[in-house]
Write an enzyme that holds these catalytic residues in place. Structure first.
Site, PDB file in Angstrom:
ATOM      1  CB  SER A 454      40.916  -1.340  20.181  1.00  0.00           C
ATOM      2  OG  SER A 454      39.756  -1.885  20.781  1.00  0.00           O
ATOM      3  CE1 TYR A 467      40.048  -4.874  15.888  1.00  0.00           C
ATOM      4  CE2 TYR A 467      39.554  -4.780  18.236  1.00  0.00           C
ATOM      5  CZ  TYR A 467      39.654  -4.153  17.003  1.00  0.00           C
ATOM      6  OH  TYR A 467      39.375  -2.807  16.892  1.00  0.00           O
TER       7      TYR A 467
HETATM    8  P1  NAP Z   1      35.353   1.054   9.407  1.00  0.00           P
HETATM    9  O1  NAP Z   1      34.149   1.911   9.421  1.00  0.00           O
HETATM   10  O2  NAP Z   1      35.243  -0.326   8.861  1.00  0.00           O
HETATM   11  O3  NAP Z   1      36.509   1.829   8.656  1.00  0.00           O
HETATM   12  C1  NAP Z   1      37.751   1.251   8.400  1.00  0.00           C
HETATM   13  C2  NAP Z   1      38.226   1.699   7.044  1.00  0.00           C
HETATM   14  O4  NAP Z   1      39.533   1.156   6.835  1.00  0.00           O
HETATM   15  C3  NAP Z   1      37.340   1.170   5.933  1.00  0.00           C
HETATM   16  O5  NAP Z   1      37.154   2.158   4.943  1.00  0.00           O
HETATM   17  C4  NAP Z   1      38.160   0.017   5.406  1.00  0.00           C
HETATM   18  O6  NAP Z   1      37.904  -0.283   4.068  1.00  0.00           O
HETATM   19  C5  NAP Z   1      39.553   0.535   5.565  1.00  0.00           C
HETATM   20  N1  NAP Z   1      40.517  -0.543   5.531  1.00  0.00           N
HETATM   21  C6  NAP Z   1      40.413  -1.772   6.075  1.00  0.00           C
HETATM   22  N2  NAP Z   1      41.498  -2.472   5.811  1.00  0.00           N
HETATM   23  C7  NAP Z   1      42.301  -1.696   5.091  1.00  0.00           C
HETATM   24  C8  NAP Z   1      43.574  -1.882   4.516  1.00  0.00           C
HETATM   25  N3  NAP Z   1      44.211  -3.041   4.598  1.00  0.00           N
HETATM   26  N4  NAP Z   1      44.133  -0.866   3.842  1.00  0.00           N
HETATM   27  C9  NAP Z   1      43.489   0.307   3.721  1.00  0.00           C
HETATM   28  N5  NAP Z   1      42.279   0.531   4.225  1.00  0.00           N
HETATM   29  C10 NAP Z   1      41.693  -0.457   4.911  1.00  0.00           C
HETATM   30  O7  NAP Z   1      35.928   0.859  10.878  1.00  0.00           O
HETATM   31  P2  NAP Z   1      36.198   1.883  12.074  1.00  0.00           P
HETATM   32  O8  NAP Z   1      35.359   1.446  13.211  1.00  0.00           O
HETATM   33  O9  NAP Z   1      36.140   3.259  11.620  1.00  0.00           O
HETATM   34  O10 NAP Z   1      37.678   1.465  12.434  1.00  0.00           O
HETATM   35  C11 NAP Z   1      38.787   2.319  12.347  1.00  0.00           C
HETATM   36  C12 NAP Z   1      39.828   1.862  13.353  1.00  0.00           C
HETATM   37  O11 NAP Z   1      39.290   1.991  14.663  1.00  0.00           O
HETATM   38  C13 NAP Z   1      40.248   0.423  13.208  1.00  0.00           C
HETATM   39  O12 NAP Z   1      41.637   0.307  13.421  1.00  0.00           O
HETATM   40  C14 NAP Z   1      39.500  -0.266  14.325  1.00  0.00           C
HETATM   41  O13 NAP Z   1      40.140  -1.437  14.743  1.00  0.00           O
HETATM   42  C15 NAP Z   1      39.524   0.799  15.376  1.00  0.00           C
HETATM   43  N6  NAP Z   1      38.503   0.669  16.414  1.00  0.00           N
HETATM   44  C16 NAP Z   1      37.168   0.686  16.102  1.00  0.00           C
HETATM   45  C17 NAP Z   1      36.243   0.538  17.113  1.00  0.00           C
HETATM   46  C18 NAP Z   1      34.762   0.569  16.861  1.00  0.00           C
HETATM   47  O14 NAP Z   1      33.997   0.253  17.765  1.00  0.00           O
HETATM   48  N7  NAP Z   1      34.319   0.916  15.689  1.00  0.00           N
HETATM   49  C19 NAP Z   1      36.653   0.365  18.429  1.00  0.00           C
HETATM   50  C20 NAP Z   1      38.015   0.351  18.704  1.00  0.00           C
HETATM   51  C21 NAP Z   1      38.920   0.496  17.693  1.00  0.00           C
HETATM   52  P3  NAP Z   1      36.833  -1.471   3.747  1.00  0.00           P
HETATM   53  O15 NAP Z   1      35.509  -0.875   4.056  1.00  0.00           O
HETATM   54  O16 NAP Z   1      37.074  -1.717   2.305  1.00  0.00           O
HETATM   55  O17 NAP Z   1      37.186  -2.623   4.630  1.00  0.00           O
END
Ligand code: NAP
Length: 584
Positions: A454, A467
Site C-alpha cells: 500500500s 496497518y
Molecule cells: P476488499 O474489497 O475488502 O477485498 C479483500 C478481499 O480479501 C475480501 O474478499 C476479503 O474477504 C478477503 N480477505 C480478507 N481477509 C482474508 C483472509 N484472512 N483470508 C482470505 N481472504 C481474506 O479490499 P481491497 O481494497 O480489494 O484490498 C485488497 C488489498 O489491497 C489488501 O491487501 C489491501 O490492504 C490493499 N490495499 C487496498 C487499498 C484500497 O484503497 N482499497 C489501498 C492500498 C492497499 P472479506 O470480504 O470476507 O473480508
C-alpha cells in the site's frame, strides 16, 4: 537417449543416415521436434517426455549431429534444400498419411521456417511452433527494409541485432570454430550453459557436442550469407504458426518478429520471461503451449487466440489470487482471465470465491477454480498449497492480495488488534510466499510473486500505525525476496495502491470508538473513497503490467506515486503530513 519407451530407427535421406527416435502412440497426432545449434535431439528430452502422453513425438538428429551421419563433403552439405529433404524423409517415415506438427528451436526453427514456407512441403505440415530461430528470408527482408529506409529507430534495431549476432561472424571464419569446439570451448560449454543460460545439467549436452558444433558451423556457412543477401520473396507460411519469443534471448532481438503477421497470417504469439534455451529452462510452459496449439489446430480451431491485453504473456499460465472475492483481488483474477490464464480464486468467503471463478471463466479463463482459505491460517494455507500443487501443478504467478484495514491511534490499538492485522496482512503474505514460492523455486522454471502492499507502506500516518506497519513489512519482505530469488528467474513485485474504491472501507475496523461511531466512520470513509472513485480494475492492469515488465515497486494512483516520490526526495514533507489529525 534415456527417455522411457523411446523407439529408435534409421531413416536414409540424400546420402545421410538420420537417427530418429519416437515416443508415444503413433495413432495420435505426430509432433516432430527439430533441435538447434550446437545441439542434438537430446535438447528436447524434457519437452518430449511431457508431450508423449498425448502425442506421437518424434525427434531426430539433424545431419552431422548426434547419431546421424554427416554429409561428405561437409561444404554444401547443409543447405536448407537438403535439410528440407531430410525433414520430408523423416515425416514420410513416421507419419506417412497424415501431416505433422513441426516444432523447432534455434536452427531447428530456422529450418522449420524453410519447411513451412516452401511449396513442396504443403500438406505435410499441420502447424509450426517456432522458438528462437527466425526465417532467414524474413530476416533478409527485415535487414533490407532498414537499410533502404533508415530512420534512427530502424538503424538502432539493425545495430542491436548486429551486436547480438557476433557469434555468426565468427562461425564464418575457416577452421577457427572447429578448433575451438573440439578444444577448450567444447569442454567448457556445459558449464557455460549452466552459468550464463541457467540450463540445468542432465542428459544434455551429450558427448557428441564438439563434433555437432564443428559440423553445425556449416549450417551458417552454407545458408546465412546467401539467404540474407537474396531472400525469397514468397516465403509465406502455409500452416498456422505459433511464435514463442523468450524476452531475454541473448542472440535474437524481439524486433525481428515485428512484421511477422504479413508472412504468417495465422500467427499466435507467446512471450516467455526466459533466455535462449527454453526447451531446457522452461519445459513445462513450452510443452503446455505446444499441447494447446496442436490440440486447437487438430480441433479445427487454428484461429482461436486469446484476445486480452498480455494474452501472449499469460495465456495458459496458472495464476493464484488471494482475497479474490472482492475489490482488487477480484479485478486481478478477471484481468488474468481475460489474458487467457488459468485462475485459482482464493478467499475466506466461499461464495464470493466461487462467483469470481465462474465469472473468470466467462471472461476468458480456459479454466478457473475457487478455493476457500484464510490466509492467516498456516495449516489451511499448507493444505491449499499441497492441493493446488497435486491437482493443478506449480503456480506461475502468485498474487498475495488478501488484506484488511485497521484505523486508530497507537494507544487505542490493542494487542489483539495488532495480531489480527499482522496475521492477515503480513503473515498471510509470508505463508503465500513461503509455500507457493518454494514450489516455484523447486520447479526451477521461474515464476512471479506479487505482494499487495500500500502507499501506507512508505507514507506514515498517525491514524494507521498497525496497518502501515504491516504494509511496510510487506514492502521490505518483497524487496528481500526479490534479491534472493533473482538468480532463479522468480520476480517479486510490491504493489502500492493509494485510495481505491473497494469494499475495504466498509470492512475496515476503527479502534478506540464504540460500534455506532465505528459504523459512522466506515460510512464516511466509504463516501470519501467513492468520491475519489479510483477503480480496482486500474490496479489490476498495473499488476499485469508489473509482472510482464518484472517491476520491483509499483505505486498505483497519482497520490501513491506522489507520496512515493516524496518518500525518496523529501521524506520530511511526508513526516509533517503524517502529523495531521484525520477528521473525525
Ligand atoms: P476488499 O474489497 O475488502 O477485498 C479483500 C478481499 O480479501 C475480501 O474478499 C476479503 O474477504 C478477503 N480477505 C480478507 N481477509 C482474508 C483472509 N484472512 N483470508 C482470505 N481472504 C481474506 O479490499 P481491497 O481494497 O480489494 O484490498 C485488497 C488489498 O489491497 C489488501 O491487501 C489491501 O490492504 C490493499 N490495499 C487496498 C487499498 C484500497 O484503497 N482499497 C489501498 C492500498 C492497499 P472479506 O470480504 O470476507 O473480508
Amino acid at each position: 537417449m534415456t527417455l522411457k519407451g523411446a523407439r529408435e530407427r534409421r531413416v536414409r535421406a540424400g546420402g545421410v543416415d538420420l537417427c530418429v527416435v519416437e515416443l508415444g502412440d503413433p495413432g495420435q497426432p505426430t509432433v516432430v521436434l527439430v533441435h538447434g545449434y550446437p545441439d542434438s535431439k537430446e535438447v528436447w528430452s524434457e519437452v518430449a517426455s511431457r508431450l508423449a502422453d498425448r502425442f506421437h513425438v518424434v525427434l531426430y538428429d539433424v545431419r552431422g549431429h548426434g547419431r546421424s551421419s554427416a554429409p561428405l563433403p561437409l561444404r554444401g552439405g547443409f543447405t536448407l534444400e537438403k535439410l528440407t529433404d531430410d525433414f520430408l524423409a523423416v515425416a514420410n517415415a513416421v507419419s506417412p498419411g497424415r501431416p505433422v506438427h513441426l516444432v523447432g528451436h534455434d536452427w531447428g526453427s530456422v529450418q522449420g521456417w524453410e519447411f513451412v514456407t516452401v511449396r513442396r512441403t504443403q500438406g505435410r505440415i499441420a502447424s509450426f511452433t517456432s522458438m528462437s530461430g527466425p526465417s532467414l528470408d524474413h530476416f533478409g527482408h527485415w535487414i533490407g527494409q532498414r537499410v533502404k529506409r533508415p530512420t534512427p529507430r530502424r538503424v538502432g534495431q539493425l545495430l542491436g541485432q548486429g551486436a547480438k549476432s557476433w557469434y555468426v561472424y565468427l562461425l564464418h571464419t575457416p577452421r577457427l570454430p572447429e578448433l575451438a569446439w573440439r578444444g577448450p570451448l567444447g569442454r567448457r560449454w556445459p558449464r557455460l550453459l549452466e552459468r550464463l543460460e541457467k540450463v540445468p545439467r542432465g542428459d544434455y549436452p551429450t558427448a557428441s557436442l564438439p563434433d555437432d558444433a564443428a559440423h553445425g558451423a556449416w549450417l551458417y556457412r552454407d545458408n546465412v550469407r546467401a539467404r540474407l543477401s537474396r531472400p525469397r520473396a514468397d516465403a509465406y507460411a502455409h500452416a498456422p504458426v505459433q511464435l514463442v519469443t523468450p524476452e531475454d534471448d541473448a542472440y535474437l532481438s524481439q524486433r525481428l518478429y515485428d512484421e511477422l503477421e504479413s508472412w504468417a497470417p495465422q500467427l499466435t504469439r507467446r512471450v516467455l520471461p526466459a533466455g535462449h534455451w527454453v526447451p531446457r529452462t522452461r519445459p513445462d510452459r513450452v510443452s503446455a503451449w505446444i499441447e494447446e496449439f496442436v490440440t486447437a489446430v487438430e480441433g479445427g480451431r487454428p484461429e482461436q487466440r486469446p484476445t486480452g491485453r498480455y494474452s501472449d504473456r499469460f495465456g495458459g499460465q496458472l495464476v493464484l489470487v488471494t482475497g479474490a472475492g472482492s475489490g482488487i483481488g477480484r479485478a486481478t483474477a478477471f484481468a488474468f482471465a481475460e489474458a487467457g490464464a488459468r485462475v485459482v480464486a482464493v478467499d475466506r468467503d466461499t461464495e464470493s470465491a466461487v462467483r469470481t471463478a465462474e465469472l473468470a471463466r466467462l471472461v476468458g479463463a480456459p479454466e478457473a477454480w475457487s478455493e476457500t482459505a484464510d490466509v492467516s491460517d498456516e495449516q489451511a494455507m499448507e493444505k491449499l498449497a499441497e492441493k493446488v500443487h497435486t491437482e493443478l501443478g506449480v503456480v506461475d504467478v502468485l498474487v498475495n492480495n488478501a488484506g484488511i484495514g485497521l484505523s486508530g491511534g497507537f494507544f487505542d490499538t490493542t494487542s489483539d488488534d495488532w495480531r489480527k492485522v499482522l496475521d492477515v496482512n503480513l503473515w498471510g503474505v509470508i505463508h503465500g510466499c513461503r509455500l507457493f514460492g518454494r514450489q516455484m523455486s523447486e520447479r526451477g522454471q521461474g515464476g512471479h510473486i506479487v505482494n499487495i502492499a500500500s502507499a501506507a507502506a512508505y507514507q506514515p500516518s498517525r491514524a494507521l500505525p498497525a496497518y502501515s506497519t504491516s504494509k511496510a513489512a510487506v514492502l521490505m519482505l518483497s524487496a528481500c525476496l526479490r534479491a534472493e530469488l533473482a538468480g532463479q528467474d522468480i520476480g517479486v513485485t510490491a504493489i502500492c495502491p493509494g485510495l481505491v474504491n473497494t469494499n475495504i472501507t466498509t470492512t475496515a475496523r476503527f479502534t478506540g470508538v464504540d460500534a455506532e461511531e465505528e459504523a459512522r466512520r466506515q460510512q464516511r470513509t466509504a463516501r470519501l473513497y467513492g468520491r475519489r472513485n479510483y477503480p480496482p480494475e486500474k490496479v489490476a492492469d498495473a499488476i499485469l503490467r508489473a509482472v510482464a515488465r518484472d517491476e520491483a515497486v509499483v505505486p498505483v494512483t497519482p497520490e501513491a506515486r506522489g507520496a512515493h516520490l516524496l518518500s525518496r526526495f523529501s521524506p520530511m514533507v511526508l513526516r509533517a503530513l503524517a502529523r495531521i489529525k484525520p477528521p473525525v
